[in-house]
Motif scaffolding. Sequence first.
Motif, PDB file in Angstrom:
ATOM      1  N   ALA A  56       2.381   7.290  18.835  1.00 16.43           N
ATOM      2  CA  ALA A  56       1.541   6.466  17.584  1.00 16.43           C
ATOM      3  C   ALA A  56       2.173   7.033  15.810  1.00 16.43           C
ATOM      4  CB  ALA A  56       0.068   7.532  18.330  1.00 16.43           C
ATOM      5  N   LEU A  57       2.625   8.153  15.779  1.00 23.14           N
ATOM      6  CA  LEU A  57       3.250   7.790  13.949  1.00 23.14           C
ATOM      7  C   LEU A  57       4.169   7.105  14.557  1.00 23.14           C
ATOM      8  CD1 LEU A  57       3.020  12.149  14.189  1.00 23.14           C
ATOM      9  CD2 LEU A  57       1.495  10.745  12.404  1.00 23.14           C
ATOM     10  N   LYS A  58       5.134   7.100  15.223  1.00 25.30           N
ATOM     11  CA  LYS A  58       6.425   6.363  14.709  1.00 25.30           C
ATOM     12  C   LYS A  58       5.891   4.733  14.844  1.00 25.30           C
ATOM     13  CE  LYS A  58       9.909   9.675  17.002  1.00 25.30           C
ATOM     14  NZ  LYS A  58      10.832   9.415  17.793  1.00 25.30           N
ATOM     15  N   GLN A  59       5.189   4.665  15.932  1.00 24.63           N
ATOM     16  CA  GLN A  59       4.076   2.975  15.906  1.00 24.63           C
ATOM     17  C   GLN A  59       3.578   3.217  14.246  1.00 24.63           C
ATOM     18  OE1 GLN A  59       4.594   0.521  17.861  1.00 24.63           O
ATOM     19  NE2 GLN A  59       3.351  -0.671  16.632  1.00 24.63           N
ATOM     20  N   GLU A  60       2.507   3.962  14.252  1.00 19.13           N
ATOM     21  CA  GLU A  60       2.188   3.488  12.645  1.00 19.13           C
ATOM     22  C   GLU A  60       3.521   3.162  11.443  1.00 19.13           C
ATOM     23  OE1 GLU A  60      -1.138   5.899  10.126  1.00 19.13           O
ATOM     24  OE2 GLU A  60      -0.610   6.953  11.578  1.00 19.13           O
ATOM     25  N   GLN A  61       4.110   4.334  11.935  1.00 15.30           N
ATOM     26  CA  GLN A  61       5.493   4.210  11.089  1.00 15.30           C
ATOM     27  C   GLN A  61       6.875   2.668  11.526  1.00 15.30           C
ATOM     28  OE1 GLN A  61       9.274   6.764  11.159  1.00 15.30           O
ATOM     29  NE2 GLN A  61       9.293   7.219   9.834  1.00 15.30           N
ATOM     30  N   THR A  62       6.283   2.347  12.293  1.00 14.79           N
ATOM     31  CA  THR A  62       6.620   0.954  12.135  1.00 14.79           C
ATOM     32  C   THR A  62       6.048   0.038  11.854  1.00 14.79           C
ATOM     33  OG1 THR A  62       8.014   1.643  14.516  1.00 14.79           O
ATOM     34  CG2 THR A  62       8.091  -0.352  14.022  1.00 14.79           C
ATOM     35  N   GLN A  63       5.064   0.155  11.211  1.00 12.84           N
ATOM     36  CA  GLN A  63       3.953  -0.710  10.972  1.00 12.84           C
ATOM     37  C   GLN A  63       3.842  -0.693   9.690  1.00 12.84           C
ATOM     38  OE1 GLN A  63       0.352   0.181  12.978  1.00 12.84           O
ATOM     39  NE2 GLN A  63       0.653  -0.831  15.445  1.00 12.84           N
ATOM     40  N   ASN A  64       4.063   0.422   9.143  1.00 18.16           N
ATOM     41  CA  ASN A  64       3.779   0.545   8.052  1.00 18.16           C
ATOM     42  C   ASN A  64       5.491   0.419   7.285  1.00 18.16           C
ATOM     43  OD1 ASN A  64       2.593   2.837   5.114  1.00 18.16           O
ATOM     44  ND2 ASN A  64       4.655   2.971   5.036  1.00 18.16           N
ATOM     45  N   GLN A  65       6.402   0.190   7.476  1.00 24.55           N
ATOM     46  CA  GLN A  65       7.489  -0.290   7.744  1.00 24.55           C
ATOM     47  C   GLN A  65       7.194  -1.860   7.848  1.00 24.55           C
ATOM     48  OE1 GLN A  65      10.744   1.859   5.729  1.00 24.55           O
ATOM     49  NE2 GLN A  65      10.464  -0.581   5.167  1.00 24.55           N
ATOM     50  N   GLU A  66       6.827  -2.433   8.348  1.00 21.29           N
ATOM     51  CA  GLU A  66       6.852  -3.726   8.252  1.00 21.29           C
ATOM     52  C   GLU A  66       6.148  -4.358   7.079  1.00 21.29           C
ATOM     53  OE1 GLU A  66       5.111  -4.511  11.555  1.00 21.29           O
ATOM     54  OE2 GLU A  66       6.593  -4.183  13.248  1.00 21.29           O
ATOM     55  N   THR A  67       4.756  -2.892   6.342  1.00 21.33           N
ATOM     56  CA  THR A  67       4.250  -3.858   5.311  1.00 21.33           C
ATOM     57  C   THR A  67       5.272  -3.861   4.213  1.00 21.33           C
ATOM     58  OG1 THR A  67       1.808  -2.521   6.391  1.00 21.33           O
ATOM     59  CG2 THR A  67       2.201  -2.968   4.126  1.00 21.33           C
ATOM     60  N   ILE A  68       5.976  -2.883   3.837  1.00 23.35           N
ATOM     61  CA  ILE A  68       6.681  -2.291   3.270  1.00 23.35           C
ATOM     62  C   ILE A  68       7.590  -3.638   2.920  1.00 23.35           C
ATOM     63  CG2 ILE A  68       9.077  -1.173   2.123  1.00 23.35           C
ATOM     64  CD1 ILE A  68       7.557   1.013   3.469  1.00 23.35           C
ATOM     65  N   ASP A  69       7.866  -4.175   4.107  1.00 23.45           N
ATOM     66  CA  ASP A  69       9.429  -4.785   4.439  1.00 23.45           C
ATOM     67  C   ASP A  69       8.773  -6.406   4.095  1.00 23.45           C
ATOM     68  OD1 ASP A  69      11.664  -2.820   4.722  1.00 23.45           O
ATOM     69  OD2 ASP A  69      10.881  -3.641   7.247  1.00 23.45           O
ATOM     70  N   SER A  70       7.117  -6.456   4.517  1.00 27.85           N
ATOM     71  CA  SER A  70       6.689  -7.447   4.186  1.00 27.85           C
ATOM     72  C   SER A  70       5.622  -7.718   2.577  1.00 27.85           C
ATOM     73  CB  SER A  70       5.812  -8.270   5.007  1.00 27.85           C
ATOM     74  OG  SER A  70       4.958  -8.943   4.818  1.00 27.85           O
ATOM     75  N   GLN A 227       2.187  -7.601  -9.226  1.00 28.44           N
ATOM     76  CA  GLN A 227       1.611  -6.168  -9.581  1.00 28.44           C
ATOM     77  C   GLN A 227       1.572  -5.248  -8.126  1.00 28.44           C
ATOM     78  OE1 GLN A 227      -0.787  -5.896 -12.942  1.00 28.44           O
ATOM     79  NE2 GLN A 227      -0.589  -4.125 -13.610  1.00 28.44           N
ATOM     80  N   GLN A 228       0.088  -6.421  -7.970  1.00 29.28           N
ATOM     81  CA  GLN A 228      -0.133  -5.672  -6.791  1.00 29.28           C
ATOM     82  C   GLN A 228       0.583  -5.232  -5.871  1.00 29.28           C
ATOM     83  OE1 GLN A 228      -2.897  -9.554  -5.559  1.00 29.28           O
ATOM     84  NE2 GLN A 228      -4.609  -8.776  -7.429  1.00 29.28           N
ATOM     85  N   LEU A 229       1.336  -6.212  -5.155  1.00 28.75           N
ATOM     86  CA  LEU A 229       2.720  -6.017  -4.040  1.00 28.75           C
ATOM     87  C   LEU A 229       3.700  -4.701  -4.866  1.00 28.75           C
ATOM     88  CD1 LEU A 229       3.696  -9.861  -3.575  1.00 28.75           C
ATOM     89  CD2 LEU A 229       2.414  -7.607  -2.338  1.00 28.75           C
ATOM     90  N   ASP A 230       3.318  -5.085  -5.564  1.00 29.64           N
ATOM     91  CA  ASP A 230       4.195  -3.071  -6.120  1.00 29.64           C
ATOM     92  C   ASP A 230       3.538  -2.067  -5.999  1.00 29.64           C
ATOM     93  OD1 ASP A 230       6.526  -4.366  -7.690  1.00 29.64           O
ATOM     94  OD2 ASP A 230       5.687  -4.517  -9.567  1.00 29.64           O
TER      95      ASP A 230
END
Length: 411
Positions: A56-70, A227-230
Amino acid sequence: MTHRILAARLRRCLAFALALLMAAVLAMQATRPALADDKQKELENKKNQIQQELDALKQEQTQNQETIDSAEAQRETATKKKDLLQQQMAVIQQKIDDLEAQIAEKEQEITDKQAEVDAKQAEFDGQLDAFKERLTAMQRLNTSGAIDLLSNASNMFQLLTFNRVLDSIAAQDQEICTELDTQKKQLETEKAQLETEKAELETQEAAQVANHNDLNNTATQLAGTIQQLDSTISDAEAMDQALASAISDKQEEFNRAADELDSYLRSLISDAQNNYASAPISCSLNFICPLDTYKYISCQYGAGGHKGVDFAAPGNTPIRAIASGQVITATSHYSYGNYVMVYHGTDDQGNTYATLYAHMIQWPSVSVGQAVSQGDILGYVGSTGNSTGNHLHLELRVNGARTNPLNYVPH
């Protein structure tokens, strides 16, 4: 006779004692697997729970990384658009500056042309005044002096000459006034043309200013978006660090749970060895391949920390015991899926051997405590547990420690 009776009684007593002993042994063996199963299930459930939390933590990390990449991709796009807008705004601003310079130049030309019109008007007015004075003078001649001049003429030539002079003066004055009026009208036409050109330049400038303002508004909006994306990226990166720390802690917890389960499985091997101490199982090391056929080895021992060998094979391919032995566990596990572990006994040097067969398509075909012969079917190839395709995960434990099965098993 007496000896035969005593011997018979002794045999009956020995048989009864042996029966009691076997019953006790069987009872102990029946009780121990139940307790062992409970302990094993407890350890497996603990490991499974931690594995689920880790996943679950890794999945959350993956989703969070997708947020960063996006967010980073959107920021890059927005930045490029903003840079392009700023370049366009610079070009437009240059056009505005050029138009302002042309308008100023046109205004100066209009001012200069107005000065020419005014000068021409003044010249016209001066000429008109002189013309009026001459007309007045000629009028006076007509009423008084002209008669005297005509009566004093001595001949016809003087009379005609005087009349032509008067007509010439009048014609010349009229021609001058007409020319001046024509020049003035031409200057006014030129001035009007300059004013039209100036108006066109001002219209162009207004359009460029409006375009510049639109681009500037868009650039301002993009700056706000960036600025919001930053902020989003900053928050997500902070979250990523927190998740990485949590995953590290959870991984350590999982490793402890996995080691605890592994230690328990080793204890099962040790218990099996102790249970057969009086009648040990001999391991000849003449192992066979656990599958009659397979496609290929999809993962080698040691690859990325892999503790077994994966044989890719079609689903429902029979899985066979590589050697004779006793089933010491047959259950299901979060990672292994449905799996079986077989104790094969000791070799001539006293080394113990056990094998584990994982990811069976259904519940194992054997049960704990069951004796199996080499080649007996333990289950069938599947993809249960932590698996991405049909395969057999084979582990070999020598003295309780996992080792490369391919060092012993033909393939």
